[in-house]
Design a protein around this motif. Structure first.
Motif, short mmCIF file in Angstrom:
data_model
loop_
_atom_site.label_atom_id
_atom_site.label_comp_id
_atom_site.label_asym_id
_atom_site.label_seq_id
_atom_site.Cartn_x
_atom_site.Cartn_y
_atom_site.Cartn_z
N LEU A 59 92.73 -43.94 100.00
CA LEU A 59 94.09 -44.47 99.96
C LEU A 59 94.13 -45.56 98.90
O LEU A 59 93.26 -46.44 98.85
CB LEU A 59 94.50 -45.04 101.31
CG LEU A 59 94.65 -44.04 102.46
CD1 LEU A 59 95.02 -44.77 103.74
CD2 LEU A 59 95.69 -42.98 102.13
N ILE A 60 95.12 -45.49 98.05
CA ILE A 60 95.34 -46.52 97.03
C ILE A 60 96.60 -47.28 97.43
O ILE A 60 97.69 -46.70 97.51
CB ILE A 60 95.48 -45.91 95.63
CG1 ILE A 60 94.18 -45.22 95.24
CG2 ILE A 60 95.85 -46.98 94.61
CD1 ILE A 60 94.22 -44.57 93.88
N VAL A 61 96.43 -48.56 97.69
CA VAL A 61 97.53 -49.42 98.11
C VAL A 61 97.99 -50.22 96.90
O VAL A 61 97.20 -50.96 96.29
CB VAL A 61 97.10 -50.36 99.25
CG1 VAL A 61 98.30 -51.19 99.72
CG2 VAL A 61 96.52 -49.55 100.40
N ARG A 62 99.25 -50.08 96.55
CA ARG A 62 99.82 -50.78 95.40
C ARG A 62 100.77 -51.87 95.89
O ARG A 62 101.69 -51.61 96.67
CB ARG A 62 100.56 -49.81 94.49
CG ARG A 62 99.65 -48.83 93.74
CD ARG A 62 100.45 -47.90 92.86
NE ARG A 62 99.59 -47.00 92.10
CZ ARG A 62 100.03 -46.03 91.30
NH1 ARG A 62 101.35 -45.84 91.19
NH2 ARG A 62 99.19 -45.27 90.65
N ARG B 3 90.22 -52.55 92.74
CA ARG B 3 89.58 -53.42 93.72
C ARG B 3 89.50 -52.71 95.07
O ARG B 3 90.25 -51.80 95.36
CB ARG B 3 90.38 -54.72 93.88
CG ARG B 3 90.47 -55.56 92.63
CD ARG B 3 91.17 -56.88 92.91
NE ARG B 3 92.54 -56.69 93.38
CZ ARG B 3 92.94 -56.89 94.63
NH1 ARG B 3 92.07 -57.28 95.55
NH2 ARG B 3 94.20 -56.70 94.98
N GLY B 4 88.55 -53.15 95.89
CA GLY B 4 88.48 -52.62 97.24
C GLY B 4 87.11 -52.09 97.58
O GLY B 4 86.10 -52.42 96.95
N ALA B 5 87.07 -51.27 98.62
CA ALA B 5 85.81 -50.73 99.11
C ALA B 5 85.25 -49.70 98.14
O ALA B 5 85.88 -49.35 97.14
CB ALA B 5 86.01 -50.12 100.50
N SER C 46 96.48 -52.95 92.54
CA SER C 46 96.10 -51.79 93.34
C SER C 46 94.76 -52.04 94.01
O SER C 46 93.88 -52.72 93.45
CB SER C 46 96.01 -50.53 92.47
OG SER C 46 97.27 -50.25 91.87
N ARG C 47 94.61 -51.47 95.17
CA ARG C 47 93.37 -51.60 95.94
C ARG C 47 93.01 -50.23 96.50
O ARG C 47 93.84 -49.53 97.07
CB ARG C 47 93.54 -52.61 97.07
CG ARG C 47 92.28 -52.86 97.88
CD ARG C 47 92.49 -54.01 98.85
NE ARG C 47 91.29 -54.33 99.60
CZ ARG C 47 91.01 -53.83 100.79
NH1 ARG C 47 91.86 -52.99 101.36
NH2 ARG C 47 89.89 -54.16 101.42
N CYS C 48 91.75 -49.85 96.33
CA CYS C 48 91.28 -48.54 96.79
C CYS C 48 90.54 -48.70 98.11
O CYS C 48 89.72 -49.60 98.28
CB CYS C 48 90.36 -47.91 95.74
SG CYS C 48 89.66 -46.32 96.26
N GLU D 86 103.20 -49.71 98.35
CA GLU D 86 103.18 -48.25 98.29
C GLU D 86 101.76 -47.77 98.57
O GLU D 86 100.79 -48.33 98.05
CB GLU D 86 103.63 -47.77 96.91
CG GLU D 86 103.70 -46.25 96.77
CD GLU D 86 104.10 -45.82 95.38
OE1 GLU D 86 104.57 -44.68 95.22
OE2 GLU D 86 103.95 -46.63 94.44
N ILE D 87 101.65 -46.73 99.40
CA ILE D 87 100.34 -46.15 99.75
C ILE D 87 100.29 -44.73 99.21
O ILE D 87 101.17 -43.91 99.49
CB ILE D 87 100.12 -46.16 101.28
CG1 ILE D 87 100.17 -47.58 101.82
CG2 ILE D 87 98.77 -45.52 101.62
CD1 ILE D 87 100.01 -47.67 103.32
N LEU D 88 99.23 -44.44 98.46
CA LEU D 88 99.05 -43.13 97.84
C LEU D 88 97.75 -42.51 98.34
O LEU D 88 96.73 -43.19 98.49
CB LEU D 88 99.03 -43.25 96.32
CG LEU D 88 100.25 -43.91 95.68
CD1 LEU D 88 100.05 -44.06 94.18
CD2 LEU D 88 101.52 -43.12 95.97
#
Length: 225
Positions: free
Chosen positions: A65-68, A54-56, A77-79, A36-38
């Motif tokens: 964008l938050i990818v779940r 986690r993420g950039a 989740s990754r930001c 899921e992308i938010l």
């Protein structure tokens, strides 16, 4: 705008926290079923995501964008930061009544392009559509009455602010006049203050002199007639 046609207030499009869209689902091509992308986007105010994601780098950004991911019974989740307010570029299309704002990160190419369409028939601002692909920036289309030049002003001073200004000026005048009109002196009972006669005499003299000049001008005018 530079052509003098008016001002578009982007700050009026956000909610109380400055967001135009917060954790809004985004459709994208070729993503797994359990993903899921938010989208979170603020048109004017920088924001930061929680540090435990986690993420950039997702601090002081305009869009992210938050990818779940769902793996078995756990979620991760990754930001991904998708542009900042610093260095953004503006382009206004007078024919379409649309303001396009490009948000950059480190790369020279924009990561997010938001198209604000002037729609005076709407009462609120909302995201009409968004498009995410691997070959183009994230495009967001916004319908807003505030995208029309001079439609949403920055806001006038409230009654509370005016009252505080008057109160501050009165307090400053009170202390300034008091320091000039009162003279401290030491007595057997301690330090006391008394009116400075020269100041009050000067004020009375100016008032009397002005009244005398006005009376003299009136009498002279009457005699000339």
């Amino acid at each position: 705008m530079k052509d003098g046609s008016g001002v578009i207030n982007l700050n009026s499009m956000g909610d109380a926290d400055g967001f135009l869209g917060y954790l809004k689902p985004v459709s994208a091509e070729n993503i797994p079923v359990n993903t899921e992308i938010l989208l979170s986007f603020s048109p004017c105010q920088p924001f930061s995501q929680p540090e435990d994601l986690r993420g950039a780098d997702c601090t002081n950004i305009a869009a992210c964008l938050i990818v779940r991911y769902q793996r078995l019974d756990t979620y991760s989740s990754r930001c991904i930061g998708y542009g900042r307010h610093e260095g953004n570029e503006f382009h206004y299309n007078d024919t379409l009544k649309m303001l396009s704002v490009s948000y950059f990160a480190v790369e020279k190419q924009p990561l997010t392009v938001v198209h604000y369409h002037c729609n005076p028939n709407e009462s609120t601002s909302f995201i009409r559509d968004q498009r995410l692909s691997s070959e183009e920036p994230l495009h967001i289309w916004v319908e807003s009455p505030c995208a029309c030049p001079n439609a949403c002003t920055m806001g006038d001073l409230g009654s509370g602010t005016i009252f505080l200004i008057i109160l501050s000026l009165s307090a400053a005048a009170y202390f300034i006049i008091g320091s000039c009109a009162l003279r401290p002196f030491r007595s057997s009972s301690g330090v006391q203050i008394s009116p400075e006669h020269s100041v009050w005499c000067m004020i009375c003299y100016l008032c009397t002199e002005r009244s005398s000049e006005a009376r003299h001008y009136t009498d002279t005018t009457r005699y000339e007639r």
